[in-house]
Every structure is written in C-alpha cells, then in structure tokens.
Motif scaffolding. Structure first.
Motif, mmCIF file in Angstrom:
data_model
loop_
_atom_site.group_PDB
_atom_site.id
_atom_site.type_symbol
_atom_site.label_atom_id
_atom_site.label_comp_id
_atom_site.label_asym_id
_atom_site.label_seq_id
_atom_site.Cartn_x
_atom_site.Cartn_y
_atom_site.Cartn_z
ATOM 1 N N ARG A 275 12.122 -9.629 13.254
ATOM 2 C CA ARG A 275 11.792 -10.560 11.680
ATOM 3 C C ARG A 275 11.965 -9.597 10.793
ATOM 4 O O ARG A 275 11.933 -8.564 10.721
ATOM 5 C CB ARG A 275 10.121 -11.322 12.288
ATOM 6 N N ARG A 276 11.803 -9.717 9.057
ATOM 7 C CA ARG A 276 11.946 -9.259 8.118
ATOM 8 C C ARG A 276 11.106 -9.941 7.525
ATOM 9 O O ARG A 276 11.032 -10.852 6.035
ATOM 10 C CB ARG A 276 13.598 -8.903 7.932
ATOM 11 N N LYS A 277 10.314 -8.986 6.205
ATOM 12 C CA LYS A 277 9.495 -9.595 5.091
ATOM 13 C C LYS A 277 9.650 -8.468 4.045
ATOM 14 O O LYS A 277 10.252 -7.853 4.371
ATOM 15 C CB LYS A 277 7.996 -9.264 5.449
ATOM 16 N N LEU A 278 9.023 -9.133 2.820
ATOM 17 C CA LEU A 278 9.371 -8.906 1.890
ATOM 18 C C LEU A 278 7.136 -8.461 1.358
ATOM 19 O O LEU A 278 6.780 -10.140 1.773
ATOM 20 C CB LEU A 278 9.762 -9.553 0.571
ATOM 21 N N ILE A 279 6.729 -7.553 1.381
ATOM 22 C CA ILE A 279 5.281 -7.104 1.086
ATOM 23 C C ILE A 279 5.311 -6.581 0.427
ATOM 24 O O ILE A 279 5.967 -5.439 -0.059
ATOM 25 C CB ILE A 279 4.513 -7.013 2.303
ATOM 26 N N VAL A 280 4.358 -6.657 -0.935
ATOM 27 C CA VAL A 280 3.727 -6.520 -2.016
ATOM 28 C C VAL A 280 2.623 -5.761 -1.992
ATOM 29 O O VAL A 280 1.143 -6.772 -2.132
ATOM 30 C CB VAL A 280 3.981 -6.641 -3.356
ATOM 31 N N VAL A 281 1.888 -4.574 -2.391
ATOM 32 C CA VAL A 281 0.598 -3.926 -2.167
ATOM 33 C C VAL A 281 0.410 -3.394 -3.530
ATOM 34 O O VAL A 281 0.900 -2.805 -3.981
ATOM 35 C CB VAL A 281 0.109 -3.258 -0.585
ATOM 36 N N ASP A 282 -1.285 -3.203 -3.749
ATOM 37 C CA ASP A 282 -1.485 -2.587 -4.926
ATOM 38 C C ASP A 282 -2.227 -1.038 -4.110
ATOM 39 O O ASP A 282 -1.375 -0.404 -2.630
ATOM 40 C CB ASP A 282 -2.355 -2.511 -4.834
ATOM 41 N N THR A 283 -1.995 0.370 -5.044
ATOM 42 C CA THR A 283 -3.063 1.475 -4.257
ATOM 43 C C THR A 283 -3.255 1.762 -3.237
ATOM 44 O O THR A 283 -3.868 3.296 -3.101
ATOM 45 C CB THR A 283 -2.137 2.319 -5.682
ATOM 46 N N VAL A 284 -4.756 0.946 -2.829
ATOM 47 C CA VAL A 284 -5.749 0.659 -2.037
ATOM 48 C C VAL A 284 -5.115 -0.291 -0.658
ATOM 49 O O VAL A 284 -5.849 -0.171 0.164
ATOM 50 C CB VAL A 284 -6.452 0.428 -2.546
ATOM 51 N N GLY A 285 -3.547 -0.596 -0.743
ATOM 52 C CA GLY A 285 -3.101 -0.942 0.383
ATOM 53 C C GLY A 285 -3.006 -2.552 0.153
ATOM 54 O O GLY A 285 -3.025 -3.409 1.748
ATOM 55 N N GLN A 286 -4.131 -3.339 -0.206
ATOM 56 C CA GLN A 286 -4.663 -4.544 -0.347
ATOM 57 C C GLN A 286 -2.975 -5.071 -0.947
ATOM 58 O O GLN A 286 -2.314 -5.342 -1.415
ATOM 59 C CB GLN A 286 -5.495 -5.196 -1.787
ATOM 60 N N ILE A 287 -3.102 -6.484 -0.241
ATOM 61 C CA ILE A 287 -1.302 -7.087 -0.183
ATOM 62 C C ILE A 287 -1.815 -8.135 -1.114
ATOM 63 O O ILE A 287 -2.149 -9.357 -0.991
ATOM 64 C CB ILE A 287 -1.251 -7.840 1.468
ATOM 65 N N LEU A 288 -0.571 -8.079 -1.394
ATOM 66 C CA LEU A 288 -0.306 -8.997 -3.072
ATOM 67 C C LEU A 288 0.474 -10.004 -3.079
ATOM 68 O O LEU A 288 0.579 -11.220 -3.375
ATOM 69 C CB LEU A 288 -0.378 -8.194 -4.257
ATOM 70 N N TYR A 289 1.165 -10.179 -1.637
ATOM 71 C CA TYR A 289 2.272 -10.885 -2.119
ATOM 72 C C TYR A 289 3.260 -10.753 -0.087
ATOM 73 O O TYR A 289 2.800 -9.802 -0.059
ATOM 74 C CB TYR A 289 3.767 -10.137 -2.925
#
Length: 385
Positions: A175-189
C-alpha cells in the motif's frame, strides 16, 4: 489515482521518453543562468564532509544534508565559511535516529531546519536550538515514511508505504498513501495511491516520490507503462499532470526498458530535470561510447518551450551538463540540487582540481590553487535568470 474537491478538470500533457532520448542537443548554460560561481567549502575538524545528500539555501546560508553516519546538517555562509552544524543523534524527544529527509521552513523571516525521522519530524533553528516535534500517527500497519515536503500554511505532505509478507516471504498487500498533516500531527488529507512494483530485479524502484515547488505539492507516480507527475495547488486540487510514455521501452514488456529515478527529480522556474535509467543500446545518441551496461541519463523539460530533451555526455569531464559559456573554458554544469533561484553541483576537491587542470578557466584554476585533495567539496552554483 487521486481525486479533487472542485470542478476543475486538470490539464494533462503527454511526452514520449523514446523521442526525448533521441532529442539530444548541446544547451548553453546562459539559456537558464545569469552567473556561475565556484565556492570551496571551508575545511576544519568540525566541518569535514564525506557525502552530500541534498543542499538547501536561504538568503544568507547554505544547508548541507550529510546522510552518512553520523547524520547531520552542515551550515555554511555564502562564501563557504563553516558556521555551525546540527548533530543531535539520539532517542530523546529533541533528537533523531536516522534522518530520511530534510526541508527548510521560513517562519517570520526565520529559517527552521526540519528533519524527517519516522515516526516524527523534528525542527531546529540554525544554531541547533530545538523548535518542535511533530509526531506522525500514520494509519498504516508497519508503515514507513520515505519522503516529505513542506507546503504553504504550515502543512507537511508525507509519502507513506506499507506491506506484508506471506508465508513464502513474498511481499503482498503493498500500500502507498499520500498524507498531509499540520505541525501538531493532525491528519488533514489522506489518499491511497496506485502501487507500482518494479518488473526487473536490480533496477531502480520506480516508486512514488514527492517534493514541494513554491510551497505547492508535486507527486511522481511509478507505473509500468507510463510515469505521471501531478501538480497540485495550495488547496491540494490537481492543477495538471505530465504523463511520460515509455512506448517500446516499457519495462513490463521489454527487458531493456527504461525507468525514471524519481528521487533525483528537481524543479526550478525554468525546467524540470529527471534522471532516466536505461541500457546503453537505447541511449547511444547521448552516450556514443559504450562503457557499461546501464546508464543514468539527465533529461530536461523546458517549461517555456515544452521541449523534453537530453544533453550529450561529456567524456572529458564525466558530466551531462550545460555548456559553460558563462565561464569560457570552464567545466560543464549539471544541476543536482535546486533551492530558490540557485542550482547546485558538488564536486570532491580532488575532482575539482583535476577539472581545473584540464580546463582553460582562470576562475577554476584560482579556486583549485586554494584547496587540496583532502579539502571539503566545492560547490558549483548557477543563478537562474
């Protein structure tokens, strides 16, 4: 592969790798750059450099990522003088164990150096002072984060992968994922990506790779017959994508197929540079002399003309660089790293001295006279027009 939240249909452009390998021509450095410099990096007991993985720069300093143990970030000023280094190997909350990637962040005119050391990102100021730790709580079992990029508005894009092994130890459920997080580690995408498995063992893995250009995400995907470079805007909508068709050089149907080495892709305002890995038989235009079975070929996509081309290999300098007409008689310039409006090529001191001897460049000879074969590498810097 990816979905967008708006009604904009992304524009796609298609390019032929076969045609580009035959589109071989000499290109003057002055087409893209206004100046070239040779900067020897200062050498002392604190600043010794063995291998340079990547280079970044801001208005005042150059940051060099040394990936071999001990992993560290070396900081020099624009004249090559050693300033400081970040070397905090350890298991503490403000330390790192194995740097996988490095980026620079600008915050209120202050540079932060952020290191990816899965499962966290650790950020420091230039003097090594700890800034913050971002824990990565990735929703994948046995996951790994191979690379990351800093986006606008305080977001990190992460390329994550995972796999399982069956009883026969063969890899399955990749599996491969694109993940976007903010500077506190919260997943946004969080999006799943199509998975490509290299067809021939021993070849470079054409796995995905991502990077940031002007704060916006770029994502390479590795397919068996085609490669795609996705261009995103600030809202992570797909603006466009470039498709690279391998034609008869598809590695899934041809043992002598070609591949793009995504990890080495660089982009600036004038061009995108790729490295193509292929056997000599399909690259004789730019490698007329056979020296080995396989080659890495520098390929450029000119943004203005939309021309995908390669440059001939210079056997005298062992380089596939632009013709250096900004320093008449100087070595060819092949950019390996980009940061802002600067392009960087690095040469071991011994190699630079050798090149200076065979060149007719007064500037190269003057720099070579100030170093020894044991000195730190020399930065060759091209400034974009």
């Amino acid at each position: 592969l990816l979905s967008s939240c708006n009604n904009h249909e992304p524009d796609d452009k298609a390019y032929s790798i076969e045609a580009a390998l035959k589109n071989c021509k000499e290109v003057l450095l002055s087409k893209y750059a206004s100046d070239i410099e040779y900067i020897p990096l200062g050498t002392n007991s604190e600043s010794a450099i063995d291998y340079i993985e990547n280079i970044f720069s801001d208005n005042d300093y150059v940051y060099i990522f040394c990936k071999l143990d001990p992993q560290r970030v070396m900081i020099f000023d624009k004249q090559g003088n050693f300033i400081s280094k970040i070397e905090k190997n350890g298991r503490g909350p403000e330390e790192y164990r194995g740097i996988q990637d490095l980026i620079l962040e600008e915050h209120n005119n202050e540079t932060h150096i952020s290191l990816l050391t899965d499962p966290k990102i650790v950020s420091y100021r230039r003097d090594g002072e700890f800034v913050r730790k971002t824990d990565l709580n990735i929703p994948l079992k046995r996951h790994s984060v191979s690379c990351f990029a800093y986006l606008n508005n305080g977001k990190y894009a992460l390329l994550c992968s995972s796999f399982e092994r069956g009883q026969d130890m063969q890899i399955k459920n990749r599996r491969r994922k694109l993940i976007v997080v903010d500077t506190v580690g919260q997943i946004l995408y969080d999006k799943d990506l199509a998975v490509s498995v290299p067809t021939h063992s021993g070849r470079y893995d054409r796995s995905s790779h991502l990077y940031s250009y002007n704060g916006n995400l770029r994502l390479n995907t590795g397919m068996e017959s085609k490669d795609t470079l996705f261009l995103f805007n600030n809202n992570l909508d797909t603006l466009s994508y470039y498709v690279f068709d391998f034609g008869n050089l598809r590695s899934d149907i041809n043992e002598k197929g070609a591949q793009i080495w995504h990890r080495a892709t660089i982009e600036n305002d004038r061009f995108i540079k790729f490295l193509v890995y292929a056997p000599w038989e399909v690259m004789t235009t730019n490698f007329p002399k056979k020296a080995s079975k396989t080659y890495l070929c520098a390929m450029y996509l000119d943004k203005e003309s939309d021309d995908l081309f390669v440059v001939p290999y210079n056997y005298e300098y062992s380089s596939q660089g632009f013709v250096n007409d900004l320093d008449e008689g100087g070595m060819p310039f092949e950019p390996w790293h980009v940061s802002g409006n600067k392009m960087y090529q690095t040469l071991p001191a011994a190699t630079f001295i050798e090149y200076a001897e065979i060149s007719s460049s007064t500037r190269m000879k003057e720099v070579a006279a100030t170093i020894t074969e044991e000195s730190n590498p020399v930065l060759v810097i091209g400034t974009l027009k």
